[in-house]
Scaffold this active site. Structure first.
Site, PDB file in Angstrom:
ATOM      1  N   CYS A  90     -19.686  23.461  48.825  1.00  0.00           N
ATOM      2  CA  CYS A  90     -18.936  22.316  48.314  1.00  0.00           C
ATOM      3  C   CYS A  90     -17.626  22.798  47.699  1.00  0.00           C
ATOM      4  CB  CYS A  90     -19.762  21.586  47.259  1.00  0.00           C
ATOM      5  SG  CYS A  90     -18.871  20.265  46.413  1.00  0.00           S
TER       6      CYS A  90
ATOM      7  N   GLU B 150     -26.981  27.306  42.759  1.00  0.00           N
ATOM      8  CA  GLU B 150     -25.557  27.227  42.416  1.00  0.00           C
ATOM      9  C   GLU B 150     -25.168  28.224  41.318  1.00  0.00           C
ATOM     10  OE1 GLU B 150     -22.313  24.290  40.377  1.00  0.00           O
ATOM     11  OE2 GLU B 150     -23.863  23.330  41.584  1.00  0.00           O
TER      12      GLU B 150
ATOM     13  N   CYS C 246     -18.927  18.015  38.527  1.00  0.00           N
ATOM     14  CA  CYS C 246     -18.094  17.373  39.543  1.00  0.00           C
ATOM     15  C   CYS C 246     -17.976  15.877  39.278  1.00  0.00           C
ATOM     16  CB  CYS C 246     -18.631  17.639  40.947  1.00  0.00           C
ATOM     17  SG  CYS C 246     -20.102  16.704  41.384  1.00  0.00           S
TER      18      CYS C 246
END
Length: 297
Positions: A103, A133, A198
């Site tokens: 991403c 992540e 995000c």
């Protein structure tokens, strides 16, 4: 039963792009086969199953360096969660074709961590242990990053007098993260803050909390392994004070959750396919509460 379809919900642009990239490479006759996804492309079994129908092989596991050793030929796909530089180097050493579906928001965090490390900062990375992540983010500068879940995780670390920065996993609870950052600032006044949650995650959380206030109960559609889906449940319960439940499919809905309720909110994690959420909405729209059924009989 009144159903409040909370928006935004479901796939974010990063997930859409990752799924599209894998489908395209699977359908490309010139792509080196077999095609392996290093981990789960996103944390949702329905999305993974869809790619498996294209002949894509998903290698499930937390340690990407161990997973890459299972791939001897063909194409390897890095998931939306990102990978460390060590994983990238190993894939190149093995002569594999690489498809990077990381991403863009995660890539931006990786770039930030490297810049801060080059400037001799110690990075306190707020994230969930065991999640891919933060594992990938830490791998960008292992000697300069400390993974923490709460401010208490800094107990015993010698951080006074150092250049400090705090960065965050992209899919955390906005409210939890703000609290942890405030506690870190109280401990280390010199710390510089880079909140990397995000926008897609933040907007979904804010909408869920706002709309939950007019609902009796909220159903979150998502995989149990999906951090962003679990955080939606958490913020509805803690910030809106409403009961909230995570379901993988419509079959997971417990009628007891709906007993005596007239308004239910539905949202979905950013890795949840829309058809799964639509099935839940359609079921709830046709649902009759126990009270309504009893009055008719």
């Amino acid at each position: 039963m009144e159903v409040v379809k909370i928006t935004p919900r479901g796939y974010c642009y990063g997930v859409v792009d990752a799924m599209k990239m894998v489908r395209q490479i699977a359908e490309n006759p010139t792509a080196k086969k077999p095609i392996f996804v290093l981990g789960l492309i996103v944390h949702n079994r329905h999305a993974v199953d869809e790619l498996n129908r294209y002949g894509v092989i998903s290698l499930d596991g937390e340690n990407r360096l161990e997973l890459i050793e299972k791939v001897s030929q063909g194409t390897v796909v890095f998931t939306a969660h990102g990978v460390s530089q060590a994983v990238r180097r190993r894939a190149e050493e093995k002569g594999l074709d690489i498809v990077d579906a990381t991403c863009p928001d995660v890539t931006r965090t990786h770039d930030l961590i490297r810049r801060l490390a080059d400037a001799d900062y110690t990075n306190l990375s707020i994230g969930r242990r065991g999640h891919p992540e933060p594992a990938g983010a830490m791998g960008e500068a292992p000697d300069h990053v400390r993974l923490i879940e709460t401010a208490a995780d800094t107990d015993g670390l010698d951080l006074q007098g150092r250049r400090l920065a705090v960065v965050t996993q992209t899919t955390l609870s906005r409210w939890d993260t703000e609290q942890t950052i405030q506690e870190l600032q109280a401990r280390y006044p010199q710390i510089e803050v880079f909140n990397e949650i995000c926008l897609a995650t933040q907007l979904r959380q804010e909408a869920a909390v706002r709309e939950a206030e007019r609902c009796d109960v909220v159903i979150v559609v998502g995989d149990v392994r999906s951090n962003n889906s679990n955080r939606l449940v958490q913020v509805v319960r803690e910030q809106a004070g409403r009961p909230a439940y995570l379901v993988d499919t419509v079959g997971d809905i417990d009628p007891a959750w709906l007993e005596g309720k007239t308004t239910v909110g539905v949202t979905a994690g950013s890795s949840t396919p829309s058809p799964i959420t639509r099935e839940v909405v359609q079921f709830l729209e046709g649902y009759e509460t126990a009270g309504a059924t009893a009055s008719r009989s």
